[in-house]
Design an enzyme around this catalytic site. Structure first.
Site, PDB file in Angstrom:
ATOM      1  N   GLU A  52      71.367  21.846  84.197  1.00 29.96           N
ATOM      2  CA  GLU A  52      70.559  20.636  84.035  1.00 29.96           C
ATOM      3  C   GLU A  52      70.319  19.928  85.367  1.00 29.96           C
ATOM      4  OE1 GLU A  52      68.936  19.238  81.549  1.00 29.96           O
ATOM      5  OE2 GLU A  52      69.566  20.532  79.911  1.00 29.96           O
ATOM      6  N   ASP A  69      64.685  12.113  82.490  1.00 27.08           N
ATOM      7  CA  ASP A  69      66.096  12.482  82.377  1.00 27.08           C
ATOM      8  C   ASP A  69      66.815  12.021  83.639  1.00 27.08           C
ATOM      9  OD1 ASP A  69      65.495  13.808  79.993  1.00 27.08           O
ATOM     10  OD2 ASP A  69      65.126  15.697  81.027  1.00 27.08           O
TER      11      ASP A  69
END
Length: 140
Positions: A52, A69
């Site tokens: 991620e 994000d």
């Protein structure tokens, strides 16, 4: 005045960089364990973070739907953190997910995991689920 502004900008940039951190695999595994993550699931968490954010606390990603994000777990502002955009279920400002203290990030990631499991993260679904996971046993 222009010189002062340039110096001030340089100082602010240094301070912002000083707050960001790139964790090592074992350092992250220990931080996760110290914050209540079961040792058996540490390989999944480490794999998730690796895919991620590449272990970086300062990572951000703008999504196609307009959301963003934030941080080492790539926590989304549409549901989980406050940037004036979404529901803020973790009760945390998104900017607080970008510093080197990941205690609050872990707390939020645990809530996300409790509700949705690892499937909440595309990095885990695409690169970790059913695949060889990082070995963190040597970290302890």
């Amino acid at each position: 005045m222009k010189v002062f502004s340039t110096v001030l900008l340089a100082i602010v940039a240094c301070c912002a960089v000083a707050e960001a951190k790139t964790f090592g695999k074992c350092e992250l595994a220990k931080a996760l364990a110290n914050n209540g993550i079961a040792k058996a699931s540490l390989p999944d968490w480490v794999c998730l973070v690796q895919n991620e954010s590449a272990f970086s606390t300062s990572a951000t990603n703008k999504n196609k739907n307009g959301s963003t994000d934030y941080g080492i777990f790539q926590i989304n502002n549409k549901y989980w953190c406050d940037s004036g955009y979404g529901s803020n279920d973790c009760k945390i400002a998104c900017k607080n997910l970008l510093n080197d203290d990941i205690t609050d990030d872990i707390k939020c990631a645990k809530l996300i995991h409790k509700r949705h499991g690892f499937n909440a993260w595309y990095g885990w679904k695409n690169h970790c689920n059913g695949k060889k996971l990082p070995n963190v046993s040597s970290c302890f």
